[in-house]
Design a protein around this motif. Structure first.
Motif, short mmCIF file in Angstrom:
data_model
loop_
_atom_site.label_atom_id
_atom_site.label_comp_id
_atom_site.label_asym_id
_atom_site.label_seq_id
_atom_site.Cartn_x
_atom_site.Cartn_y
_atom_site.Cartn_z
N VAL A 1 -4.89 -8.74 8.03
CA VAL A 1 -4.39 -7.36 7.96
C VAL A 1 -5.10 -6.49 9.00
O VAL A 1 -6.10 -6.91 9.58
CB VAL A 1 -4.63 -6.73 6.56
CG1 VAL A 1 -3.89 -7.49 5.47
CG2 VAL A 1 -6.11 -6.64 6.24
N LEU A 2 -4.58 -5.31 9.20
CA LEU A 2 -5.26 -4.34 10.05
C LEU A 2 -6.49 -3.82 9.29
O LEU A 2 -6.45 -3.66 8.07
CB LEU A 2 -4.34 -3.16 10.36
CG LEU A 2 -3.18 -3.43 11.30
CD1 LEU A 2 -2.20 -2.26 11.27
CD2 LEU A 2 -3.69 -3.68 12.71
N ALA A 3 -7.54 -3.54 10.03
CA ALA A 3 -8.75 -3.01 9.40
C ALA A 3 -8.44 -1.73 8.61
O ALA A 3 -9.05 -1.46 7.58
CB ALA A 3 -9.82 -2.75 10.44
N SER A 4 -7.44 -0.99 9.07
CA SER A 4 -7.07 0.26 8.39
C SER A 4 -6.42 0.00 7.03
O SER A 4 -6.32 0.91 6.21
CB SER A 4 -6.13 1.07 9.27
OG SER A 4 -5.00 0.30 9.61
N GLU A 5 -5.96 -1.24 6.79
CA GLU A 5 -5.30 -1.56 5.52
C GLU A 5 -6.28 -2.09 4.48
O GLU A 5 -5.91 -2.35 3.34
CB GLU A 5 -4.20 -2.61 5.74
CG GLU A 5 -3.06 -2.10 6.60
CD GLU A 5 -2.12 -3.24 7.01
OE1 GLU A 5 -2.05 -4.25 6.30
OE2 GLU A 5 -1.49 -3.11 8.07
N VAL A 6 -7.53 -2.30 4.89
CA VAL A 6 -8.52 -2.83 3.96
C VAL A 6 -8.99 -1.72 3.02
O VAL A 6 -9.27 -0.61 3.46
CB VAL A 6 -9.74 -3.41 4.72
CG1 VAL A 6 -10.82 -3.87 3.73
CG2 VAL A 6 -9.31 -4.55 5.62
N ILE A 7 -9.02 -2.07 1.74
CA ILE A 7 -9.52 -1.12 0.74
C ILE A 7 -11.01 -1.41 0.57
O ILE A 7 -11.42 -2.57 0.59
CB ILE A 7 -8.77 -1.32 -0.59
CG1 ILE A 7 -7.27 -1.08 -0.38
CG2 ILE A 7 -9.31 -0.39 -1.67
CD1 ILE A 7 -6.40 -1.75 -1.41
#
Ligand SMILES: [Zn+2]
Length: 94
Positions: free
Chosen positions: A30-36
Protein backbone atom coordinates in the motif's frame (compact mmCIF):
# COMPACT_ATOMS: atom_id res chain seq x y z
CA UNK A 1 18.63 5.21 9.09
CA UNK A 2 20.28 8.36 10.29
CA UNK A 3 22.12 11.01 8.30
CA UNK A 4 20.71 10.64 4.78
CA UNK A 5 16.99 11.08 4.33
CA UNK A 6 15.37 7.99 2.96
CA UNK A 7 11.92 8.27 1.43
CA UNK A 8 10.04 5.20 0.29
CA UNK A 9 6.42 5.94 -0.53
CA UNK A 10 5.06 2.40 -0.45
CA UNK A 11 5.35 -0.44 2.05
CA UNK A 12 3.65 -3.68 2.97
CA UNK A 13 1.06 -3.76 5.70
CA UNK A 14 -0.34 -6.84 7.46
CA UNK A 15 -4.10 -6.99 7.38
CA UNK A 16 -6.88 -9.48 7.92
CA UNK A 17 -8.53 -10.98 4.86
CA UNK A 18 -11.25 -13.58 4.42
CA UNK A 19 -10.24 -16.76 2.61
CA UNK A 20 -12.64 -19.72 2.37
CA UNK A 21 -14.54 -18.36 5.34
CA UNK A 22 -11.37 -18.08 7.41
CA UNK A 23 -9.73 -14.90 8.55
CA UNK A 24 -6.09 -14.84 7.52
CA UNK A 25 -3.37 -12.25 8.01
CA UNK A 26 -1.76 -11.29 4.70
CA UNK A 27 0.79 -8.74 3.60
CA UNK A 28 -0.50 -6.13 1.16
CA UNK A 29 1.48 -3.43 -0.62
CA UNK A 30 0.00 0.00 0.00
CA UNK A 31 0.95 3.65 -0.11
CA UNK A 32 2.55 4.89 3.10
CA UNK A 33 -0.33 7.38 3.30
CA UNK A 34 -2.81 4.46 3.56
CA UNK A 35 -1.13 2.94 6.61
CA UNK A 36 -3.03 3.35 9.85
CA UNK A 37 -0.95 3.97 12.94
CA UNK A 38 0.03 0.82 14.87
CA UNK A 39 -0.42 -1.46 11.86
CA UNK A 40 2.41 -3.90 11.29
CA UNK A 41 4.54 -2.78 8.35
CA UNK A 42 7.68 -3.85 6.51
CA UNK A 43 9.69 -2.99 3.41
CA UNK A 44 8.04 -4.62 0.37
CA UNK A 45 11.43 -5.34 -1.17
CA UNK A 46 13.75 -6.66 1.58
CA UNK A 47 11.00 -7.34 4.17
CA UNK A 48 13.02 -5.48 6.75
CA UNK A 49 11.70 -3.25 9.49
CA UNK A 50 10.69 0.23 8.42
CA UNK A 51 9.65 3.33 10.31
CA UNK A 52 6.56 5.26 9.25
CA UNK A 53 6.71 9.03 8.88
CA UNK A 54 3.43 10.82 8.56
CA UNK A 55 3.27 14.27 7.06
CA UNK A 56 3.26 16.78 9.89
CA UNK A 57 3.21 20.17 8.26
CA UNK A 58 1.73 21.17 4.86
CA UNK A 59 5.13 21.96 3.37
CA UNK A 60 6.82 18.88 4.83
CA UNK A 61 7.58 15.60 3.04
CA UNK A 62 4.66 13.32 2.11
CA UNK A 63 3.93 10.21 4.14
CA UNK A 64 6.78 7.75 3.69
CA UNK A 65 8.79 5.01 5.34
CA UNK A 66 12.50 4.48 5.85
CA UNK A 67 14.53 1.42 6.83
CA UNK A 68 14.97 1.02 10.55
CA UNK A 69 18.44 -0.49 10.14
CA UNK A 70 21.24 0.81 8.00
CA UNK A 71 22.24 -2.75 7.08
CA UNK A 72 18.81 -3.32 5.52
CA UNK A 73 19.15 -0.11 3.54
CA UNK A 74 22.53 -1.31 2.24
CA UNK A 75 21.03 -4.56 0.92
CA UNK A 76 17.79 -3.14 -0.49
CA UNK A 77 17.40 -1.48 -3.93
CA UNK A 78 14.95 0.95 -2.28
CA UNK A 79 17.52 2.01 0.29
CA UNK A 80 19.48 5.23 0.04
CA UNK A 81 22.60 3.30 1.17
CA UNK A 82 22.13 0.45 -1.35
CA UNK A 83 25.49 -1.14 -2.15
CA UNK A 84 24.34 -2.89 -5.33
CA UNK A 85 23.59 -6.42 -4.14
CA UNK A 86 19.99 -7.19 -3.26
CA UNK A 87 19.60 -9.15 -0.01
CA UNK A 88 16.69 -10.04 2.18
CA UNK A 89 16.85 -8.43 5.58
CA UNK A 90 18.61 -10.52 8.20
CA UNK A 91 15.67 -9.73 10.44
CA UNK A 92 12.72 -10.21 8.13
CA UNK A 93 9.34 -9.22 9.49
CA UNK A 94 6.66 -11.86 8.97
ZN1 LIG B 1 14.04 -2.66 1.97
Amino acid sequence: VKNKKEKIYECEVKRLFMKNGQRVWKWKRVLASEVIRHEKIRCYCCRGQVRLHKKKIPTGPSDHVEHFRRIDSEGCPLGCYFLGVKLHSTLMID
